[in-house]
Scaffold this active site. Structure first.
Site, PDB file in Angstrom:
ATOM      1  N   ARG A  58      40.915  32.644  39.163  1.00 26.03           N
ATOM      2  CA  ARG A  58      42.188  32.495  39.980  1.00 26.03           C
ATOM      3  C   ARG A  58      43.016  32.180  39.021  1.00 26.03           C
ATOM      4  O   ARG A  58      43.349  31.460  38.060  1.00 26.03           O
ATOM      5  CB  ARG A  58      42.013  31.405  40.858  1.00 26.03           C
ATOM      6  CG  ARG A  58      40.844  31.749  41.854  1.00 26.03           C
ATOM      7  CD  ARG A  58      40.555  30.319  43.030  1.00 26.03           C
ATOM      8  NE  ARG A  58      39.797  30.990  44.092  1.00 26.03           N
ATOM      9  CZ  ARG A  58      38.208  31.084  43.869  1.00 26.03           C
ATOM     10  NH1 ARG A  58      37.640  30.824  42.548  1.00 26.03           N
ATOM     11  NH2 ARG A  58      37.589  31.555  44.763  1.00 26.03           N
ATOM     12  N   HIS A 117      40.813  37.492  40.663  1.00 23.53           N
ATOM     13  CA  HIS A 117      40.342  38.690  39.855  1.00 23.53           C
ATOM     14  C   HIS A 117      41.227  39.894  39.665  1.00 23.53           C
ATOM     15  O   HIS A 117      40.739  40.924  40.160  1.00 23.53           O
ATOM     16  CB  HIS A 117      38.966  39.031  40.606  1.00 23.53           C
ATOM     17  CG  HIS A 117      37.779  37.901  40.558  1.00 23.53           C
ATOM     18  ND1 HIS A 117      37.812  37.114  39.463  1.00 23.53           N
ATOM     19  CD2 HIS A 117      36.761  37.884  41.381  1.00 23.53           C
ATOM     20  CE1 HIS A 117      36.618  36.129  39.738  1.00 23.53           C
ATOM     21  NE2 HIS A 117      35.972  36.427  40.743  1.00 23.53           N
ATOM     22  N   HIS A 127      31.326  40.898  36.586  1.00 22.02           N
ATOM     23  CA  HIS A 127      31.111  40.108  37.639  1.00 22.02           C
ATOM     24  C   HIS A 127      29.632  40.683  38.204  1.00 22.02           C
ATOM     25  O   HIS A 127      29.562  40.566  39.420  1.00 22.02           O
ATOM     26  CB  HIS A 127      32.067  40.515  38.824  1.00 22.02           C
ATOM     27  CG  HIS A 127      32.140  39.222  39.590  1.00 22.02           C
ATOM     28  ND1 HIS A 127      31.339  38.615  40.728  1.00 22.02           N
ATOM     29  CD2 HIS A 127      33.375  38.307  39.649  1.00 22.02           C
ATOM     30  CE1 HIS A 127      31.857  37.732  41.121  1.00 22.02           C
ATOM     31  NE2 HIS A 127      32.807  37.407  40.716  1.00 22.02           N
ATOM     32  N   GLU A 149      30.083  34.629  34.343  1.00 27.21           N
ATOM     33  CA  GLU A 149      31.222  35.400  34.067  1.00 27.21           C
ATOM     34  C   GLU A 149      31.577  34.682  32.828  1.00 27.21           C
ATOM     35  O   GLU A 149      32.398  33.761  32.732  1.00 27.21           O
ATOM     36  CB  GLU A 149      32.016  35.151  35.085  1.00 27.21           C
ATOM     37  CG  GLU A 149      31.619  35.857  36.461  1.00 27.21           C
ATOM     38  CD  GLU A 149      32.344  35.350  37.715  1.00 27.21           C
ATOM     39  OE1 GLU A 149      33.546  35.553  37.902  1.00 27.21           O
ATOM     40  OE2 GLU A 149      31.551  34.490  38.308  1.00 27.21           O
TER      41      GLU A 149
END
Ligand code: BGC
Length: 352
Positions: free
Chosen positions: A84, A109, A179, A317
């Site tokens: 974010r 993203h 991801h 991630e």
């Protein structure tokens, strides 16, 4: 070292008529990874258990139309900025940039049409697949033409390696990741709660109610975020800790313990006791987002043939910290003309 073999086949066409291919990388141990040029998505990753039984350990969708219909970034390359950016804006060299808000007030993203929804140009390279994508100046609000390359490679040590590079013609921010949602019991197995996880981090970045880091690097000691020794995931995600409540489970960036800024270090190890499958994650990045699939809500039909529900997969991630462009205390994500962004992550599979 023997290189993986590569096969290419058509994966169909996008709704706009763009051809998409699927590449299969296979090593000497029958480890097999499938990657499509749409989003650079890893659609399947088969690895052996302790008896040699192969299973696909990543969540996915069944067809290109399914992926295009929307999904929570299953297996995709994330860019230009992973995680974010608060209020979908940031300042760079005195200029404010407004991004596409696609997560309440935030940009998540990469925005509405991030790198996960682009068709990448593929080239076979020794032992792997090189994907490239040119993100134009102004795309999703980001400055600079960003030339991005992602190389997926597989070796006979059962290591899937991802090398990311990028260059720009104007100052910009970059934070690339993959991801994939893992379930080492196999795609479609009910929950990752029985997995043991170790995260090599003394600190994590707590978030506010919008899941934006507060800027603090908090100690994990005595909290559900302490995974310095392997622990069952169930223990953490059902705790009433205020940070777990905000994330509906764990959805946090961990500050990887490292002694320098660039070497490949062990960030996390995952183990599934029934199958014996294990995965180590090594990275050059300073952070890792451990996300326990909290927003999977039974509305998505998976490549398993069944619905994905909360906790059916987990993400690890590797990244720079969320909201870095607005957080002067975090390692910088600025990329200037003349510099090369470089990032490497290795997922190493074994069984015991
Ligand atoms: C984020 C989650 C988000 C998910 C989207 C993760 O990387 O941390 O908050 O919901 O991606 O599927």
């Amino acid at each position: 070292m023997k290189e993986a073999t590569i096969n290419k086949q058509s994966y169909g066409k996008t709704a706009n008529g763009v051809a998409v291919d699927e590449y299969t990388l296979t090593n000497a141990n029958q480890v097999e990874v499938k990657i499509i040029t749409y989003g650079g998505i890893i659609t399947s990753l088969s690895v052996p258990d302790r008896k040699g039984q192969l299973a696909n350990v990543v969540l996915g969708r069944s067809t290109l139309a399914d992926y295009e219909a929307g999904h929570p970034y299953l297996g995709a390359i994330i860019g230009r900025f992973g995680n974010r950016i608060g209020k979908a804006r940031f300042k760079l060299n005195g200029q404010e940039y407004t991004l596409a808000a696609n997560d309440g007030p935030n940009s998540l993203h990469g925005g509405r049409k991030g790198f996960d929804k682009q068709v990448w140009t593929a080239k076979e390279v020794p032992g792997g697949l090189e994907l490239s994508y040119l993100s134009r100046d102004g795309e999703e609000g980001y400055p600079g033409n960003l030339a991005t390359r992602v190389v997926y490679s597989l070796n006979d040590q059962n290591e899937l390696r991802i090398d990311y590079t990028a260059t720009t013609d104007r100052p910009t921010v970059v934070n690339l990741t993959n991801h994939s949602y893992f379930n080492l019991a196999g795609n479609g197995a009910p929950s990752i709660e029985n997995h043991l996880i170790m995260i090599n981090a003394d600190r994590y970045t707590p978030v506010d109610q919008n899941l934006i880091p507060t800027g603090e690097l908090a100690s994990v000691a005595g909290t559900p975020f302490d995974f310095r020794l392997p622990r069952q995931i169930a223990a953490g995600i059902r705790s009433g800790h205020p940070q777990v409540v905000l994330g509906r489970g764990i959805d946090h960036n961990f500050v990887i313990n490292r002694t320098d800024n660039t070497s490949l270090v062990l960030a996390a190890s995952l183990y599934e006791p029934n199958s014996g499958r294990a995965m180590d994650v090594l990275t050059t990045e300073p952070g890792i987002q451990f996300y326990t699939g909290n927003f999977l809500d039974g509305t998505l039909l998976g490549s398993s043939g069944g619905l994905y529900r909360q906790g059916d997969g987990l993400c690890l991630e590797t990244q720079h910290f969320p909201d870095s462009p607005n957080q002067p205390g975090f390692p910088t994500t600025v990329l200037n003309p003349g510099e090369t962004y470089r990032s490497t992550t290795v997922f190493k599979f074994s069984a015991r």
